[in-house]
Design an enzyme around this catalytic site. Structure first.
Site, PDB file in Angstrom:
ATOM      1  N   TYR A 137      19.236 -89.167 -40.828  1.00  0.00           N
ATOM      2  CA  TYR A 137      19.884 -89.179 -39.523  1.00  0.00           C
ATOM      3  C   TYR A 137      21.037 -90.177 -39.504  1.00  0.00           C
ATOM      4  CZ  TYR A 137      17.832 -93.722 -38.294  1.00  0.00           C
ATOM      5  OH  TYR A 137      17.511 -95.053 -38.266  1.00  0.00           O
ATOM      6  N   ARG A 181      28.002 -91.666 -45.135  1.00  0.00           N
ATOM      7  CA  ARG A 181      26.649 -92.162 -45.389  1.00  0.00           C
ATOM      8  C   ARG A 181      25.616 -91.049 -45.243  1.00  0.00           C
ATOM      9  NH1 ARG A 181      24.562 -97.220 -42.010  1.00  0.00           N
ATOM     10  NH2 ARG A 181      24.543 -95.640 -40.359  1.00  0.00           N
ATOM     11  N   ARG A 214       3.513 -75.798 -44.502  1.00  0.00           N
ATOM     12  CA  ARG A 214       3.343 -77.181 -44.920  1.00  0.00           C
ATOM     13  C   ARG A 214       2.888 -77.286 -46.372  1.00  0.00           C
ATOM     14  NH1 ARG A 214       0.197 -81.638 -45.454  1.00  0.00           N
ATOM     15  NH2 ARG A 214       0.990 -83.566 -44.485  1.00  0.00           N
ATOM     16  N   HIS A 236       3.694 -80.324 -49.735  1.00  0.00           N
ATOM     17  CA  HIS A 236       4.471 -81.492 -50.157  1.00  0.00           C
ATOM     18  C   HIS A 236       5.680 -81.098 -51.010  1.00  0.00           C
ATOM     19  CE1 HIS A 236       1.074 -83.749 -48.646  1.00  0.00           C
ATOM     20  NE2 HIS A 236       1.626 -84.900 -48.988  1.00  0.00           N
ATOM     21  N   LYS A 275      19.059 -93.570 -45.009  1.00  0.00           N
ATOM     22  CA  LYS A 275      18.794 -93.566 -43.570  1.00  0.00           C
ATOM     23  C   LYS A 275      17.877 -92.393 -43.271  1.00  0.00           C
ATOM     24  CE  LYS A 275      21.258 -94.599 -39.271  1.00  0.00           C
ATOM     25  NZ  LYS A 275      20.710 -95.941 -39.078  1.00  0.00           N
ATOM     26  N   GLU A 282      16.906-107.610 -43.608  1.00  0.00           N
ATOM     27  CA  GLU A 282      17.690-107.165 -42.456  1.00  0.00           C
ATOM     28  C   GLU A 282      16.774-107.170 -41.243  1.00  0.00           C
ATOM     29  OE1 GLU A 282      19.086-103.151 -43.052  1.00  0.00           O
ATOM     30  OE2 GLU A 282      17.227-102.521 -44.004  1.00  0.00           O
ATOM     31  N   LEU A 331      19.723-101.142 -45.396  1.00  0.00           N
ATOM     32  CA  LEU A 331      20.640-100.075 -45.039  1.00  0.00           C
ATOM     33  C   LEU A 331      22.058-100.624 -45.087  1.00  0.00           C
ATOM     34  CD1 LEU A 331      20.979 -97.163 -43.955  1.00  0.00           C
ATOM     35  CD2 LEU A 331      21.048 -98.169 -41.672  1.00  0.00           C
TER      36      LEU A 331
END
Length: 291
Positions: A35, A54, A103, A105, A149, A181, A205
Site C-alpha cells: 500500500y 516505492r 485460500r 499459501h 510497505k 523508526e 521503511l
C-alpha cells in the site's frame, strides 16, 4: 473522516458503495499485499512520483504483478482527485493485493491483482506541528523486511495503540538498543547541530518524506548521518523529530515522560519544517510564520 464517493477499483472508477471483492481475498486472509499513503495539499499530490516508485519497489519485492505502468497508475491517481473534485488538504490510500483466489499459501496462477484507492480530507495538524508531541519507546518486534510497505502491520498497530493508551502520539521502536523508526514514521535526533537516523536498510521503511528531509539537510548544510543511534541517546539529544506523509516534520518534545531539553521544538527542526512547507508549496497557515 468520510471517504470521497468515487473510488479507483482496478483501472476504473466507481462509487464506494459498489466496491466489492470476493470473500477469499489474499489481502484479507494473508496480508498479501502492499500500500501507499499519499499526501495532498490544495488539491495536488505531494511526492507522487516518489510514492509510485516505492509502490513498484514493494511490488517487486513481494512478486506482485501490478499489470500497469508507473505512468498509468500516476494518471489514474490524478483522475481520482479530479473525479472527486478534491481541492483541499487530504490523503489518498492506495492498496494492491495479490488478488482473489481459493485460500492457499502458494501464489495463485493467472489471477489479476486487486487494486483500489480512495481519497479523504486531512487537515494539517498545526497545533502538534507548532508545539511538538509526546512519544513512548517500544521494542521493535517486526519482521526483517520493513522496507517493504506491506499490509502486515499488526506489530505497528499494537505499538501505536500502546502509545495511544499512554496519551502519546507515536511509539519509537528499538531493536537490540538501536533505534529503528516509529510505528508509522521515521525518527531522527539532533546532537551538536548534526542529524542522526537509522540507515536505509531492510529494517526501516524508506520514507518519501525521509528522502526529502535528507535533501533539505544537505541544502541547509546540516550534516545528515545514517549511522543510527541508541535508545539512551534520545534522552541526551538536543532535538528529536519524526517524519511521515501525514505527520510532515513533527517535533518530539517528550519521550517516556522525559522532556527533550526545554520541551520546545528546536531550531533545526524548525528549519526543516520551513523547508518542507516551501517544497510542498504550502502558502496558507504556515507554522513557520507563526513561531
Amino acid at each position: 473522516m468520510a471517504i470521497y464517493p468515487i473510488v479507483l477499483a482496478q483501472k476504473t472508477f466507481t462509487h464506494q458503495d459498489n466496491l466489492k471483492y470476493p470473500f477469499e481475498e489474499r489481502g484479507l486472509q494473508f496480508g498479501d499485499g502492499i500500500y501507499e499513503v499519499i499526501r495532498i495539499y490544495d488539491g495536488s499530490y505531494y511526492l507522487l512520483k516518489e510514492h509510485v516508485d516505492r509502490l513498484f519497489r514493494s511490488a517487486d519485492a513481494v512478486k506482485i504483478n501490478l499489470a500497469a505502468t508507473k505512468e498509468e497508475i500516476t494518471d489514474l491517481l490524478l483522475q481520482l482527485l479530479e473525479k472527486n473534485k478534491m481541492t483541499g488538504d487530504g490523503k489518498v490510500y492506495l492498496q494492491v493485493s495479490r488478488g482473489s483466489a481459493p485460500r492457499d499459501h502458494v501464489f495463485p496462477q493467472g489471477i489479476p491483482a486487486n487494486m483500489y484507492a480512495y481519497a479523504q480530507d486531512l487537515p494539517r495538524n498545526l497545533e502538534n506541528l507548532q508545539k511538538g508531541v509526546s512519544v513512548i519507546t517500544q521494542p521493535d518486534v517486526r519482521w526483517e523486511n520493513c522496507y517493504i510497505k506491506s499490509l502486515n502491520l499488526l506489530p505497528n498497530v499494537l505499538a501505536k495503540q500502546e502509545a495511544k493508551e499512554h496519551g502519546c502520539y507515536e511509539a519509537i521502536l528499538h531493536r537490540d538498543d538501536l533505534v529503528t523508526e516509529c510505528s508509522s514514521s521515521n525518527i531522527y535526533m539532533v546532537k551538536d547541530g548534526d542529524i542522526y537516523t537509522h540507515p536505509a536498510t531492510n529494517r526501516i521503511l524508506h520514507g518519501c518524506v525521509r528522502m526529502r528531509v535528507e535533501q533539505f539537510a544537505n541544502d541547509l548544510s546540516i550534516s545528515f548521518n545514517e549511522n543510527g543511534f541508541k535508545q539512551e541517546d534520545l534522552f541526551t539529544a538536543d532535538e528529536v523529530f519524526l517524519s511521515s506523509s501525514t505527520s510532515e516534520v513533527m517535533p518530539v518534545t517528550m519521550i517516556d515522560n522525559k522532556q527533550v531539553q526545554d520541551g520546545t521544538p528546536g531550531p533545526i527542526t524548525r528549519k526543516l519544517q520551513a523547508a518542507y512547507e516551501n517544497d510542498a508549496n504550502i502558502t496558507e497557515g504556515k507554522i513557520t510564520h507563526t513561531i
